[in-house]
Scaffold this motif. Sequence first.
Motif, PDB file in Angstrom:
ATOM      1  N   ALA A 100      20.454  44.396  43.174  1.00  0.00           N
ATOM      2  CA  ALA A 100      19.529  43.283  42.967  1.00  0.00           C
ATOM      3  C   ALA A 100      18.798  42.912  44.257  1.00  0.00           C
ATOM      4  N   GLU A 101      19.503  42.979  45.386  1.00  0.00           N
ATOM      5  CA  GLU A 101      18.902  42.575  46.660  1.00  0.00           C
ATOM      6  C   GLU A 101      19.287  43.562  47.760  1.00  0.00           C
ATOM      7  N   PRO A 102      18.776  44.783  47.732  1.00  0.00           N
ATOM      8  CA  PRO A 102      19.105  45.742  48.782  1.00  0.00           C
ATOM      9  C   PRO A 102      18.458  45.347  50.107  1.00  0.00           C
ATOM     10  N   ASP A 103      19.013  45.871  51.184  1.00  0.00           N
ATOM     11  CA  ASP A 103      18.498  45.588  52.514  1.00  0.00           C
ATOM     12  C   ASP A 103      17.026  45.982  52.598  1.00  0.00           C
ATOM     13  N   GLY A 104      16.227  45.111  53.192  1.00  0.00           N
ATOM     14  CA  GLY A 104      14.815  45.407  53.411  1.00  0.00           C
ATOM     15  C   GLY A 104      13.874  44.815  52.390  1.00  0.00           C
ATOM     16  N   VAL A 105      14.377  44.471  51.198  1.00  0.00           N
ATOM     17  CA  VAL A 105      13.540  43.839  50.182  1.00  0.00           C
ATOM     18  C   VAL A 105      13.588  42.329  50.417  1.00  0.00           C
ATOM     19  N   ILE A 106      12.431  41.708  50.572  1.00  0.00           N
ATOM     20  CA  ILE A 106      12.390  40.297  50.952  1.00  0.00           C
ATOM     21  C   ILE A 106      11.861  39.431  49.813  1.00  0.00           C
ATOM     22  N   THR A 107      12.222  38.168  49.870  1.00  0.00           N
ATOM     23  CA  THR A 107      11.713  37.179  48.921  1.00  0.00           C
ATOM     24  C   THR A 107      11.157  35.997  49.718  1.00  0.00           C
ATOM     25  N   LEU A 108      10.457  35.112  49.033  1.00  0.00           N
ATOM     26  CA  LEU A 108       9.842  33.965  49.686  1.00  0.00           C
ATOM     27  C   LEU A 108      10.701  32.725  49.456  1.00  0.00           C
ATOM     28  N   ASP A 109      11.181  32.156  50.558  1.00  0.00           N
ATOM     29  CA  ASP A 109      11.985  30.945  50.514  1.00  0.00           C
ATOM     30  C   ASP A 109      11.204  29.800  49.862  1.00  0.00           C
ATOM     31  N   PRO A 110      11.859  28.962  49.051  1.00  0.00           N
ATOM     32  CA  PRO A 110      11.149  27.866  48.373  1.00  0.00           C
ATOM     33  C   PRO A 110      10.407  26.929  49.317  1.00  0.00           C
ATOM     34  N   ASP A 111      10.972  26.634  50.491  1.00  0.00           N
ATOM     35  CA  ASP A 111      10.293  25.748  51.430  1.00  0.00           C
ATOM     36  C   ASP A 111       8.999  26.377  51.939  1.00  0.00           C
ATOM     37  N   LEU A 112       9.039  27.680  52.172  1.00  0.00           N
ATOM     38  CA  LEU A 112       7.836  28.377  52.626  1.00  0.00           C
ATOM     39  C   LEU A 112       6.853  28.573  51.475  1.00  0.00           C
ATOM     40  N   ALA A 113       7.380  28.721  50.262  1.00  0.00           N
ATOM     41  CA  ALA A 113       6.496  28.804  49.100  1.00  0.00           C
ATOM     42  C   ALA A 113       5.719  27.504  48.930  1.00  0.00           C
ATOM     43  N   ALA A 114       6.365  26.386  49.249  1.00  0.00           N
ATOM     44  CA  ALA A 114       5.669  25.094  49.165  1.00  0.00           C
ATOM     45  C   ALA A 114       4.560  24.996  50.199  1.00  0.00           C
ATOM     46  N   ILE A 115       4.791  25.565  51.381  1.00  0.00           N
ATOM     47  CA  ILE A 115       3.734  25.596  52.397  1.00  0.00           C
ATOM     48  C   ILE A 115       2.606  26.507  51.937  1.00  0.00           C
ATOM     49  N   TRP A 116       2.968  27.649  51.349  1.00  0.00           N
ATOM     50  CA  TRP A 116       1.948  28.573  50.834  1.00  0.00           C
ATOM     51  C   TRP A 116       1.061  27.885  49.794  1.00  0.00           C
ATOM     52  N   ASP A 117       1.658  27.138  48.897  1.00  0.00           N
ATOM     53  CA  ASP A 117       0.876  26.467  47.861  1.00  0.00           C
ATOM     54  C   ASP A 117      -0.170  25.540  48.470  1.00  0.00           C
ATOM     55  N   ARG A 118       0.173  24.910  49.585  1.00  0.00           N
ATOM     56  CA  ARG A 118      -0.767  24.003  50.251  1.00  0.00           C
ATOM     57  C   ARG A 118      -1.789  24.769  51.088  1.00  0.00           C
ATOM     58  N   ALA A 119      -1.393  25.942  51.601  1.00  0.00           N
ATOM     59  CA  ALA A 119      -2.287  26.730  52.465  1.00  0.00           C
ATOM     60  C   ALA A 119      -3.280  27.572  51.667  1.00  0.00           C
ATOM     61  N   ALA A 120      -2.877  28.051  50.500  1.00  0.00           N
ATOM     62  CA  ALA A 120      -3.675  29.023  49.748  1.00  0.00           C
ATOM     63  C   ALA A 120      -5.123  28.596  49.516  1.00  0.00           C
ATOM     64  N   PRO A 121      -5.410  27.312  49.191  1.00  0.00           N
ATOM     65  CA  PRO A 121      -6.815  26.940  48.988  1.00  0.00           C
ATOM     66  C   PRO A 121      -7.690  27.143  50.224  1.00  0.00           C
ATOM     67  N   TYR A 122      -7.081  27.132  51.410  1.00  0.00           N
ATOM     68  CA  TYR A 122      -7.840  27.317  52.647  1.00  0.00           C
ATOM     69  C   TYR A 122      -7.985  28.796  53.029  1.00  0.00           C
ATOM     70  N   LEU A 123      -7.345  29.670  52.265  1.00  0.00           N
ATOM     71  CA  LEU A 123      -7.305  31.083  52.633  1.00  0.00           C
ATOM     72  C   LEU A 123      -8.187  31.964  51.756  1.00  0.00           C
ATOM     73  N   LYS A 124      -9.020  31.352  50.936  1.00  0.00           N
ATOM     74  CA  LYS A 124      -9.890  32.129  50.043  1.00  0.00           C
ATOM     75  C   LYS A 124     -11.172  32.531  50.764  1.00  0.00           C
ATOM     76  N   VAL A 125     -11.023  32.998  51.983  1.00  0.00           N
ATOM     77  CA  VAL A 125     -12.147  33.429  52.815  1.00  0.00           C
ATOM     78  C   VAL A 125     -11.777  34.779  53.411  1.00  0.00           C
ATOM     79  N   ARG A 126     -12.652  35.773  53.264  1.00  0.00           N
ATOM     80  CA  ARG A 126     -12.470  37.045  53.939  1.00  0.00           C
ATOM     81  C   ARG A 126     -11.152  37.719  53.547  1.00  0.00           C
ATOM     82  N   ASP A 127     -10.682  37.492  52.315  1.00  0.00           N
ATOM     83  CA  ASP A 127      -9.433  38.071  51.817  1.00  0.00           C
ATOM     84  C   ASP A 127      -8.227  37.618  52.640  1.00  0.00           C
ATOM     85  N   ASN A 128      -8.332  36.421  53.236  1.00  0.00           N
ATOM     86  CA  ASN A 128      -7.258  35.941  54.092  1.00  0.00           C
ATOM     87  C   ASN A 128      -5.983  35.616  53.334  1.00  0.00           C
ATOM     88  N   ASP A 129      -6.092  35.347  52.038  1.00  0.00           N
ATOM     89  CA  ASP A 129      -4.884  35.032  51.279  1.00  0.00           C
ATOM     90  C   ASP A 129      -3.948  36.240  51.219  1.00  0.00           C
TER      91      ASP A 129
END
Length: 228
Positions: free
Chosen positions: A21-50
């Motif tokens: 289910a979780e072999p070495d090297g496969v990563i997931t996004l921590d919920p706290d960082l996912a919350a930051i991503w949700d707030r950052a994503a609207p600012y990243l829709k420029v130049r494929d920055n998302d």
Amino acid sequence: MTKLQPEANLSSLDIAGGIEAEPDGVITLDPDLAAIWDRAAPYLKVRDNDAHTLYAFGLAVALLEAHPEADAAVVLPAIMLHDIGWSQVPPAEVLQAIAPGGGRPDLVLLHEKEGARLAAGILADAAYDAGKVPAILDIIDGHDSRREAISVEDAIVKDADKTWRLSPHGIDTVMDWFGLDRGQALRLCSQRVHGHLFTAEAQAMARALSALESVTLWPQRRALPGAE
């Protein structure tokens, strides 16, 4: 497009039960960082920055594995927020800012300053650890213009950001930025990455990515079935 489903099962075997289910090297996004991503994503829709940001984030996670002395709680929010300031640059001028042969250093500095300003608000809104915020903002404010790394965390962010250029997504993106064929984009990205990285691990990653892209362009590879 990235292939997500098989076109066939040539072995006729069912091996899914033996996959961890979780072999070495496969990563997931921590919920706290996912919350930051949700707030950052609207600012990243420029130049494929998302998409760039997500791939650079993945590279940063890999580099952190090699540098346990680095503070992941600084590196990962910094890489996730590093380019949000491009949202404050007129869209028609964004690519002028990073074009080879000069560009617009004033706009590079503007996106760093604005990125740090916006990041401060996002981190406060997400109730992120206030003790980490100054280091995060210092990294964002200078991640492109500053020639030297001010910390191991800064070095990892800079290296992840640059190494992305040699990923398949990076090459695809740079091709369309400047109307280059794949070989031209590979050569441009190689000359702007190799010799400009701080960590030995990123240097190895970049060499591997350049080598794989080089092979993709060889006539021997292009002649094989499945080459597009």
